[in-house]
Design a protein around this motif. Structure first.
Motif, PDB file in Angstrom:
ATOM      1  N   LYS A   1       0.842  -1.207   0.000  1.00 14.74           N
ATOM      2  CA  LYS A   1       0.000   0.000   0.000  1.00 14.74           C
ATOM      3  C   LYS A   1       0.872   1.250   0.000  1.00 14.74           C
ATOM      4  O   LYS A   1       0.559   2.231  -0.682  1.00 14.74           O
ATOM      5  CB  LYS A   1      -0.915  -0.011   1.222  1.00 14.74           C
ATOM      6  CG  LYS A   1      -1.843   1.186   1.299  1.00 14.74           C
ATOM      7  CD  LYS A   1      -2.756   1.097   2.511  1.00 14.74           C
ATOM      8  CE  LYS A   1      -3.680   2.299   2.598  1.00 14.74           C
ATOM      9  NZ  LYS A   1      -4.563   2.228   3.794  1.00 14.74           N
ATOM     10  N   LEU A   2       1.965   1.207   0.777  1.00 13.55           N
ATOM     11  CA  LEU A   2       2.901   2.336   0.820  1.00 13.55           C
ATOM     12  C   LEU A   2       3.478   2.598  -0.565  1.00 13.55           C
ATOM     13  O   LEU A   2       3.571   3.750  -1.009  1.00 13.55           O
ATOM     14  CB  LEU A   2       4.026   2.039   1.815  1.00 13.55           C
ATOM     15  CG  LEU A   2       5.108   3.110   1.995  1.00 13.55           C
ATOM     16  CD1 LEU A   2       4.510   4.366   2.613  1.00 13.55           C
ATOM     17  CD2 LEU A   2       6.242   2.576   2.867  1.00 13.55           C
ATOM     18  N   ALA A   3       3.839   1.535  -1.266  1.00 19.09           N
ATOM     19  CA  ALA A   3       4.388   1.670  -2.624  1.00 19.09           C
ATOM     20  C   ALA A   3       3.334   2.167  -3.608  1.00 19.09           C
ATOM     21  O   ALA A   3       3.630   2.991  -4.478  1.00 19.09           O
ATOM     22  CB  ALA A   3       4.950   0.331  -3.085  1.00 19.09           C
ATOM     23  N   ASP A   4       2.114   1.682  -3.464  1.00 16.14           N
ATOM     24  CA  ASP A   4       1.039   2.087  -4.368  1.00 16.14           C
ATOM     25  C   ASP A   4       0.700   3.570  -4.234  1.00 16.14           C
ATOM     26  O   ASP A   4       0.210   4.193  -5.178  1.00 16.14           O
ATOM     27  CB  ASP A   4      -0.217   1.247  -4.106  1.00 16.14           C
ATOM     28  CG  ASP A   4      -0.029  -0.212  -4.506  1.00 16.14           C
ATOM     29  OD1 ASP A   4       0.909  -0.473  -5.290  1.00 16.14           O
ATOM     30  OD2 ASP A   4      -0.797  -1.064  -4.021  1.00 16.14           O
ATOM     31  N   ASN A   5       0.925   4.118  -3.021  1.00 19.12           N
ATOM     32  CA  ASN A   5       0.615   5.535  -2.764  1.00 19.12           C
ATOM     33  C   ASN A   5       1.818   6.442  -3.018  1.00 19.12           C
ATOM     34  O   ASN A   5       1.917   7.531  -2.442  1.00 19.12           O
ATOM     35  CB  ASN A   5       0.139   5.712  -1.323  1.00 19.12           C
ATOM     36  CG  ASN A   5      -1.246   5.132  -1.109  1.00 19.12           C
ATOM     37  OD1 ASN A   5      -2.069   5.106  -2.029  1.00 19.12           O
ATOM     38  ND2 ASN A   5      -1.511   4.636   0.094  1.00 19.12           N
TER      39      ASN A   5
END
Length: 214
Positions: free
Chosen positions: A119-123
């Motif tokens: 999720k951190l990478a996606d954001n």
């Protein structure tokens, strides 16, 4: 505002001298014909009224200067605090941005990440925008704070955001240029990370000194 005893005595002396002069006029008929007590009292009242008006104007002038000094002091303190908050937010948002960049590159290289890290990478774009917003806020806050600082203080902080941004951009560049080779995981530059920590620590100390001197 403090009214000195000397000022009070001086005003009292001038007022009583004028009153004495006016009263004395009634006892020298040869020189001041037709001067009556009512004329003396009226003149004395006019003199005292003039002094009262002048004194009131003086008080208003001193009060205005005092208010201006207090306002400038308040604005200086607020501008430094605002800069501190903006700088702390910049450091915080960069951490999220760098970690997002790091894990985005790791996942692209084939790393299997936890859902939270995914999720951190996606954001990534969101964290990048937040960092850029904080950077702009720090720049504008610095410019505003410098208008209330002395020349020496300005020289000590005028490049704090510039140096911080340079180190941050170098770290991001390092992460983005890294390649996963020989089973080595993409990492941040420890040297740049230490440099950023040292630089930000120095900045925070400088701002605290300026704030406490306000």
């Amino acid at each position: 505002m403090k009214i000195t005893g000397g000022a009070v005595v001086a005003m009292y002396t001038v007022a009583t001298t004028n009153a004495g002069f006016l009263l004395g006029c009634t006892f020298f008929g040869d020189y001041f014909v037709g001067v009556k007590w009512t004329d003396v009292l009226a003149a004395f009242g006019a003199v005292m009224g003039g002094f009262a008006t002048a004194f009131a104007a003086y008080l208003a002038y001193m009060a205005l200067n005092s208010w201006k000094d207090q306002f400038a002091h308040s604005q200086r303190y607020e501008s430094i605090v605002t800069l501190e908050k903006a700088y702390y937010k910049l450091i915080e948002d960069f951490y999220d941005y760098s970690q997002s960049t790091l894990w985005s590159n790791r996942i692209k290289s084939g790393t299997i990440a936890h859902s939270d890290l995914q999720k951190l990478a996606d954001n990534f774009e969101l964290h990048k925008r937040n960092w850029q917003r904080s950077l702009n806020m720090s720049i504008s806050s610095l410019e505003w704070a410098c208008t209330f600082c002395t020349d020496e203080e300005v020289r000590s902080i005028d490049n704090i955001v510039e140096v911080t941004e340079l180190l941050m951009c170098e770290q991001i560049k390092h992460i983005e240029c890294s390649q996963r080779t020989n089973n080595q995981t993409i990492l941040v530059s420890i040297e740049l990370e230490d440099s950023l920590k040292t630089a930000s620590k120095n900045v925070k100390e400088k701002l605290v000194i300026i704030r406490k001197s306000t």
